[in-house]
Design a protein around this motif. Structure first.
Motif, PDB file in Angstrom:
ATOM      1  N   SER A   1      67.627  45.530  94.784  1.00 24.41           N
ATOM      2  CA  SER A   1      66.942  47.167  93.907  1.00 24.41           C
ATOM      3  C   SER A   1      65.960  46.397  92.707  1.00 24.41           C
ATOM      4  N   PHE A   2      65.531  47.020  92.634  1.00 26.10           N
ATOM      5  CA  PHE A   2      65.057  47.292  90.878  1.00 26.10           C
ATOM      6  C   PHE A   2      64.965  48.301  90.069  1.00 26.10           C
ATOM      7  N   ALA A   3      65.215  48.260  88.869  1.00 24.80           N
ATOM      8  CA  ALA A   3      65.597  49.436  87.702  1.00 24.80           C
ATOM      9  C   ALA A   3      64.039  49.600  87.413  1.00 24.80           C
ATOM     10  N   LYS A   4      63.670  51.248  87.126  1.00 22.07           N
ATOM     11  CA  LYS A   4      62.444  52.233  88.035  1.00 22.07           C
ATOM     12  C   LYS A   4      63.127  52.155  85.860  1.00 22.07           C
ATOM     13  N   ALA A   5      61.410  53.258  85.842  1.00 18.80           N
ATOM     14  CA  ALA A   5      60.836  53.258  84.478  1.00 18.80           C
ATOM     15  C   ALA A   5      62.315  53.961  83.638  1.00 18.80           C
ATOM     16  N   ASN A   6      62.731  55.024  84.496  1.00 15.53           N
ATOM     17  CA  ASN A   6      63.511  55.783  83.994  1.00 15.53           C
ATOM     18  C   ASN A   6      64.816  55.638  84.012  1.00 15.53           C
ATOM     19  N   GLY A   7      64.947  54.220  84.495  1.00 18.40           N
ATOM     20  CA  GLY A   7      66.533  54.231  84.086  1.00 18.40           C
ATOM     21  C   GLY A   7      67.106  53.836  85.669  1.00 18.40           C
ATOM     22  N   ASP A   8      66.049  54.324  86.968  1.00 18.19           N
ATOM     23  CA  ASP A   8      67.033  54.989  88.115  1.00 18.19           C
ATOM     24  C   ASP A   8      66.342  53.413  88.581  1.00 18.19           C
ATOM     25  N   GLU A   9      67.710  53.393  89.685  1.00 20.59           N
ATOM     26  CA  GLU A   9      67.625  52.023  90.990  1.00 20.59           C
ATOM     27  C   GLU A   9      66.397  52.439  92.127  1.00 20.59           C
ATOM     28  N   LEU A  10      65.862  51.420  92.051  1.00 21.25           N
ATOM     29  CA  LEU A  10      64.774  51.739  93.451  1.00 21.25           C
ATOM     30  C   LEU A  10      64.931  50.523  94.225  1.00 21.25           C
ATOM     31  N   VAL A  11      65.540  50.912  95.712  1.00 19.79           N
ATOM     32  CA  VAL A  11      66.397  50.196  96.645  1.00 19.79           C
ATOM     33  C   VAL A  11      64.686  49.391  97.206  1.00 19.79           C
TER      34      VAL A  11
ATOM     35  N   LYS B   1      67.233  37.229  92.922  1.00 18.18           N
ATOM     36  CA  LYS B   1      68.348  36.893  93.610  1.00 18.18           C
ATOM     37  C   LYS B   1      68.746  38.097  94.057  1.00 18.18           C
ATOM     38  N   PRO B   2      70.035  38.092  94.757  1.00 22.48           N
ATOM     39  CA  PRO B   2      69.622  39.482  95.628  1.00 22.48           C
ATOM     40  C   PRO B   2      70.840  40.456  94.653  1.00 22.48           C
ATOM     41  N   SER B   3      70.871  41.243  94.979  1.00 22.47           N
ATOM     42  CA  SER B   3      71.598  42.598  94.229  1.00 22.47           C
ATOM     43  C   SER B   3      73.242  42.340  94.534  1.00 22.47           C
ATOM     44  N   SER B   4      72.894  42.196  96.063  1.00 19.05           N
ATOM     45  CA  SER B   4      74.614  41.755  96.915  1.00 19.05           C
ATOM     46  C   SER B   4      74.275  41.077  98.036  1.00 19.05           C
ATOM     47  N   GLY B   5      74.971  40.871  99.071  1.00 18.87           N
ATOM     48  CA  GLY B   5      74.664  40.117  99.859  1.00 18.87           C
ATOM     49  C   GLY B   5      74.667  38.671  99.855  1.00 18.87           C
ATOM     50  N   GLN B   6      74.851  37.564 100.655  1.00 17.92           N
ATOM     51  CA  GLN B   6      73.977  36.205 100.154  1.00 17.92           C
ATOM     52  C   GLN B   6      73.386  35.089 101.249  1.00 17.92           C
ATOM     53  N   ALA B   7      72.781  34.346  99.990  1.00 16.98           N
ATOM     54  CA  ALA B   7      71.837  33.770 100.466  1.00 16.98           C
ATOM     55  C   ALA B   7      71.794  32.620 100.504  1.00 16.98           C
ATOM     56  N   ALA B   8      71.798  31.765 101.761  1.00 20.13           N
ATOM     57  CA  ALA B   8      72.140  30.044 102.274  1.00 20.13           C
ATOM     58  C   ALA B   8      71.342  29.595 102.734  1.00 20.13           C
ATOM     59  N   CYS B   9      70.786  28.096 101.647  1.00 16.97           N
ATOM     60  CA  CYS B   9      69.786  26.999 102.457  1.00 16.97           C
ATOM     61  C   CYS B   9      70.964  25.758 102.985  1.00 16.97           C
ATOM     62  N   ARG B  10      70.551  25.492 104.425  1.00 20.50           N
ATOM     63  CA  ARG B  10      71.244  24.580 104.831  1.00 20.50           C
ATOM     64  C   ARG B  10      73.021  24.982 103.839  1.00 20.50           C
ATOM     65  N   GLY B  11      73.168  25.872 104.745  1.00 23.74           N
ATOM     66  CA  GLY B  11      74.736  25.960 103.793  1.00 23.74           C
ATOM     67  C   GLY B  11      75.168  26.350 102.994  1.00 23.74           C
ATOM     68  N   LYS B  12      74.063  26.431 101.617  1.00 24.06           N
ATOM     69  CA  LYS B  12      74.568  26.098  99.879  1.00 24.06           C
ATOM     70  C   LYS B  12      73.798  27.458  99.521  1.00 24.06           C
ATOM     71  N   PRO B  13      74.731  27.548  98.790  1.00 23.58           N
ATOM     72  CA  PRO B  13      74.099  29.667  99.001  1.00 23.58           C
ATOM     73  C   PRO B  13      72.770  29.025  97.864  1.00 23.58           C
ATOM     74  N   ILE B  14      71.857  30.155  97.441  1.00 26.69           N
ATOM     75  CA  ILE B  14      70.435  29.883  96.891  1.00 26.69           C
ATOM     76  C   ILE B  14      71.357  30.282  95.317  1.00 26.69           C
TER      77      ILE B  14
END
Ligand code: ADP
Ligand code: MG
Length: 439
Positions: free
Chosen positions: A22-32, A69-82
């Motif tokens: 997610s990204f923070a919007k101008a008003n501080g809320d989250e944009l998922v 970067k992901p806000s949460s969850g896993q991203a890996a390239c050839r088994g290594k975290p990105i």
């Protein structure tokens, strides 16, 4: 390359698990933007990521490229975290992103500079990549001397020269005219099929259904708001693929059908048509274009109902461009997308037969009834003694639902549609909406 073996789960090039962003919007809320995205890319495949604009496709590519970067969850390239740009991943962008003060050769060599490749080796590999992609003879030309198609070829050469494991392409053909795009697509696929491209796999983002069916082994259909992988389609047709082949057409039709399925009604939607609340992004489609499409579908040979790919072909439009227009017409209830067809509503048929003034009246009724942001603006203008209001008032409201860019785009669209319908006026200088003839 294509003959890489061991396509078991261990050999996954890329593995995303439950990635959210997610990204923070101008008003501080989250944009998922991305929600629970699972994705595996193996050696030897071309995977397509198909979705509407704003659905989070570029964000997903940037996560894989280690730029976001992901806000949460896993991203890996050839088994290594990105964590930062992984070695072995190269990207081709939609716009050419070349350095204007460097020649073609220098632009391509640049890809190798960062890898610390010796100068002589750089030159050798750059020349080979330039040759492969069909730019032989243009090594010392500057980007401004090249056509759009050739510039994009330079973009490809710069990505290929590093011999990446995975090539990421972000709508690489969408800035090109129809013929140039098709030539480049075909060239790339021919090279891929011949095993001459120096990479193992490709992940390609597109909003063009036919392009995905033409090029990919597997297509992931992305939903919007937030972006999720809604379905996966395997394309088993042999290359070279022929757009006119009945199986090709059937596949395109079935993807159209999936993408035009009525969504479950959401709180912000009106009778089942998705996303028609104030938070609906309105793409800037001119009223001329809207009227033109309504007229074309009303006329022979369609008489009110057209198969989308056939219609695109007849109007010589890229399918996805047509799709955007059809969506806008659906939003305005002059027509409806259903199972890969586009059909006019009674109002749409009526519109086609009216004269200009009557069209404006009908259009303005539909804007008020079906575009919540427009009825909101009109209500505010009617109620205020001054009959005027600043754009910022509505921009803020829109930004509760969408990014600043989309809010701006949506307001631009509101202004142009309301002008045509003579519903209200907008002054660019003061950024004020007003009623032209308050009574
Ligand atoms: P797509 O490539 O499918 O068109 P994007 O990934 O570019 O979609 O964007 C998805 C949404 O995320 C949009 O609403 C966009 O404005 C928002 N977005 C993307 N990057 C950022 C950022 N760095 N900050 C804030 N919002 C962003
Ligand atoms: Mg994008």
């Amino acid at each position: 390359m294509l003959d890489v073996v061991n396509a078991g789960p261990e050999s996954a090039l890329i593995d995303l698990k439950s990635v959210n962003r997610s990204f923070a919007k101008a008003n501080g809320d989250e944009l998922v933007v991305l929600e629970k995205v699972d994705l595996t890319i193996k050696s030897g495949e071309i995977v397509g990521l198909l979705g509407r604009s704003g659905s989070g496709k570029s964000t997903l590519l940037r996560i894989i490229a280690g730029l976001v970067k992901p806000s949460s969850g896993q991203a890996a390239c050839r088994g290594k975290p990105i964590d930062g740009p992984p070695r072995g991943i190269a990207m081709v962008f939609q716009s050419f992103a070349l350095f204007p003060w460097l020649t073609v050769l220098e632009n391509v060599e640049l890809g190798l500079d960062a890898l610390g490749v010796a100068k002589a080796e750089q030159r050798k590999r750059a020349l080979a990549a330039i040759d492969l992609i069909g730019l032989d003879g243009f090594e010392s030309a500057y980007p401004k001397e090249l056509s759009g198609g050739m510039r994009q070829r330079v973009g490809f050469a710069r990505a290929l020269v590093v011999h990446p494991d995975l090539l990421l392409m972000d709508e690489p053909f969408s800035a090109l005219d129809v013929l140039t795009a098709e030539t480049l697509r075909t060239d790339i696929i021919d090279l891929w099929v011949e095993g001459r491209l120096p990479m193992e796999s490709v992940l390609m983002v597109t909003h063009n259904i036919e392009e995905a069916v033409l090029m990919c082994d597997r297509i992931l259909v992305f939903s919007s708001n937030p972006g999720r992988i809604a379905s996966e389609i395997k394309v088993e047709l042999p290359h070279p693929r022929n757009r006119l082949n009945p199986q090709f057409r059937a596949l395109v039709d079935s993807i159209y059908a999936r993408m035009t399925q009525r969504a479950e009604p959401r709180p912000s939607s009106v009778d089942g048509i998705p996303g028609t609340g104030v938070g609906m992004v309105l793409h800037p489609i001119s009223t001329n274009v809207l009227a033109g499409l309504i007229e074309a579908v009303a006329a022979e040979p369609f008489y009110g109902r057209a198969d989308l790919p056939v219609l695109a072909d007849k109007l010589q439009m890229e399918a996805d461009e047509l799709f955007h227009i059809a969506e806008a017409i659906q939003l305005l209830r002059f027509g409806m997308l259903s199972e890969g067809d586009f059909l006019l509503s009674d109002a749409g048929r009526a519109f086609a037969d009216l004269d200009t003034d009557e069209r404006k009246r009908l259009f303005s009724q539909h804007l008020i009834n079906y575009v919540p942001i427009i009825s909101l603006i009109r209500r505010v203008l009617d109620e205020r003694p001054s009959h005027s209001a600043p754009a910022a008032r509505f921009r803020n409201e829109l930004e509760d639902y969408m990014s600043e860019d989309y809010a701006e785009e949506t307001l631009d669209t509101v202004v142009s549609w309301a002008r045509y319908a003579e519903l209200f006026a907008y002054d660019e200088m003061s950024e004020m909406f007003s009623l032209e003839n308050p009574n």
